[in-house]
Design an enzyme around this catalytic site. Structure first.
Site, PDB file in Angstrom:
ATOM      1  N   SER A 254      68.996 104.463  33.630  1.00 43.69           N
ATOM      2  CA  SER A 254      67.817 105.317  33.711  1.00 43.69           C
ATOM      3  C   SER A 254      67.949 106.477  32.734  1.00 43.69           C
ATOM      4  O   SER A 254      69.044 106.948  32.452  1.00 43.69           O
ATOM      5  CB  SER A 254      67.642 105.848  35.129  1.00 43.69           C
ATOM      6  N   LYS A 255      66.789 106.914  32.218  1.00 40.95           N
ATOM      7  CA  LYS A 255      66.783 107.983  31.213  1.00 40.95           C
ATOM      8  C   LYS A 255      67.306 109.287  31.812  1.00 40.95           C
ATOM      9  O   LYS A 255      67.826 110.132  31.114  1.00 40.95           O
ATOM     10  CB  LYS A 255      65.369 108.185  30.657  1.00 40.95           C
ATOM     11  N   ARG A 256      67.137 109.438  33.116  1.00 46.74           N
ATOM     12  CA  ARG A 256      67.589 110.663  33.774  1.00 46.74           C
ATOM     13  C   ARG A 256      69.114 110.723  33.810  1.00 46.74           C
ATOM     14  O   ARG A 256      69.707 111.773  33.617  1.00 46.74           O
ATOM     15  CB  ARG A 256      67.016 110.706  35.196  1.00 46.74           C
TER      16      ARG A 256
END
Ligand code: GLU
Length: 488
Positions: A254-256
């Site tokens: 995930s980009k987070r």
């Protein structure tokens, strides 16, 4: 080879820095388009105005072009089905919404967001087996609905999902797939924009898309999409759902949480596009050549087959990417490597635009580090001593403190030997220093050149010393030796 030319698309939403999955999808879509002599379309799905990020679209173009994943039709280059940006196609969707309402397949819903949130909370609290929208608005006129609580002035339009909705479909990768029963999906939002679900079906149909290839997360949406195809009387495309990329601990990328989820991260780190492209070819897909990870895109295309895609989420193994990057760096000509290093270093702020002399020096210098580079970002720091003015070279203070009792004698003897050297080639420098230090002073080779290296590069660890001195030239090399002499 499949002889029917296929039309495929990648349809990213411009919601921020593009996800590495967009490149992964593009690669597989493009491969099949090329394998069949068809077309690869880029469509920008920007109907979610709340998540829209203005800079994202350009980043999508830049990163996909960087990877060489070029499209045949798209918002930036046009094509026979333009426009390719959904926000410019709002007029296209509207008549299909009307058609679905008239046929009784869709209905207006005036429920306020508060009412829907309350409904959800209630269903959760009571652990109700019935979830989703309760169809309060179905069959009501605006006036009838306005008389009830939780009314909103601006309605949405929902699909009336029948009880006997077909939940199974055939996937090119997975075979028979079954998805959970969908809710009465909103297809037109209160702001007049279609939702993804309507827009994707309308556009895939109107743009002649024959194969919908996308991430696994869209499996649960496919029954809704198939309903829309059926209601609108359109032939269904083939579907292929690619596995989600996973971390070594199997969690979803995930980009987070993962820097490597952002496609621009790979540019910032100094990866070569050909290495990342090759790496993506190996995610949930067997290597083209047994026991050999390296292959070209053309080889990948020539042997392409959906049946080879593995449904288990592939592990995103950066060690493997690094190995590939090192391979592709070694395969470059020194001139090409120098150009890429310079472009990288200037772009990422490691270097200011080099002068012609510095650019030429870099071309001569990269062979000194080429064998050991993993990332482009390592080159300029490793070679910085070559581009530093003699007066500005910082000699590592720890190394200076540990230089040892022989250092002053070594530097003095090196200066004498080098001042008189007629030929300033790395071979001649090596012979002269060996003669003066190893034979002359009787110091073991392991220790003899340490002070010279420290003087010339400022450090005890550096690229090859004699080649570095040749590149620096006699004057600089001697000046640096004299500086160290004064420090010892
Ligand atoms: N806009 C969707 C996304 O961002 C595309 C999904 C699809 O390919 O149908 O993932």
């Amino acid at each position: 080879m499949n002889q029917t030319p296929a039309r495929l698309r990648v349809a990213p939403s411009p919601t921020g820095d593009p996800h590495v999955g967009t490149a992964y999808m593009s690669l597989f879509n493009l491969a099949y388009a090329r394998a069949t002599g068809g077309a690869f379309v880029l469509r920008i799905e920007d109907t979610d105005r709340a998540r829209y990020v203005a800079t994202s679209e350009q980043q999508i173009y830049d990163t996909l072009h960087w990877l060489g994943l070029d499209w045949d039709e798209g918002p930036d280059i046009g094509g026979p089905y333009a426009p390719y940006r959904q926000s410019e196609r709002l007029e296209t969707y509207r008549p299909f919404v009307e058609q679905l309402i008239e046929a009784g397949h869709a209905y207006y819903c005036w429920c306020s967001t508060e009412r829907l949130a309350g409904l959800r909370a209630e269903q959760q609290a009571s652990k109700s087996p019935v979830t989703g929208y309760d169809r309060l608005c179905h069959g009501l006129t605006r006036e009838q609905r306005a008389a009830l609580p939780g009314f909103s002035e601006t309605p949405v339009v929902r699909m009336l999902v029948p009880d006997d909705v077909e939940l199974a479909f055939t996937d090119l990768i997975r075979g028979e797939v079954s998805a959970p029963r969908p809710d009465d999906q909103v297809i037109l939002k209160a702001d007049g924009f279609p939702t993804y679900h309507l827009a994707v079906v309308v556009d895939d149909h109107l743009m002649g898309i024959t194969h919908v290839v996308r991430g696994e997360e869209w499996i649960s949406s496919t029954p809704k999409h198939l309903l829309l195809y059926r209601w609108l009387g359109w032939p269904e495309p083939a579907f292929a759902h690619m596995p989600l990329l996973r971390n070594t601990d199997k969690s979803k990328i995930s980009k987070r949480k993962n820097p490597a989820a952002r496609l621009t991260w790979f540019l910032e780190q100094g990866y070569l596009p050909e290495a990342l492209r090759n790496f993506l070819q190996l995610l949930a897909y067997p290597p083209v050549h047994d026991d050999e990870d390296v292959s070209t895109f053309e080889e990948f295309v020539a042997a392409f087959d959906w049946a080879k895609v593995n449904t288990t989420g592939p592990i995103f193994d950066l060690a493997k990417l690094n190995a590939l990057n090192g391979h592709y760096i070694r395969a470059l000509s020194p001139g090409d490597l120098a150009d890429r290093v310079a472009a990288f270093a200037v772009r990422e702020g490691q270097w200011t635009q080099p002068s012609q002399a510095d650019a030429a020096l870099l071309r001569r210098a990269v062979p000194l580090v080429q064998e050991r580079l993993v990332l482009l970002s390592e080159a300029v720091p490793k070679l910085a001593y070559l581009f530093t003015a003699d007066d500005d070279l910082v000699v590592d203070p720890d190394a200076l403190a540990k230089a040892g009792p022989d250092a002053a004698a070594v530097v003095r003897a090196a200066l004498v030997a080098l001042e008189a050297l007629p030929d300033w080639s790395h071979e001649a420098i090596q012979v002269a220093l060996r003669g003066a230090l190893v034979d002359g002073l009787g110091i073991k080779p392991k220790f003899a050149f340490g002070p010279v290296r420290l003087a010339v590069t400022g450090s005890t660890v550096s690229p090859p010393l004699f080649e570095s001195m040749e590149l620096l030239g006699r004057e600089s090399s001697l000046a640096r030796l004299r500086t160290l002499q004064s420090l010892l």
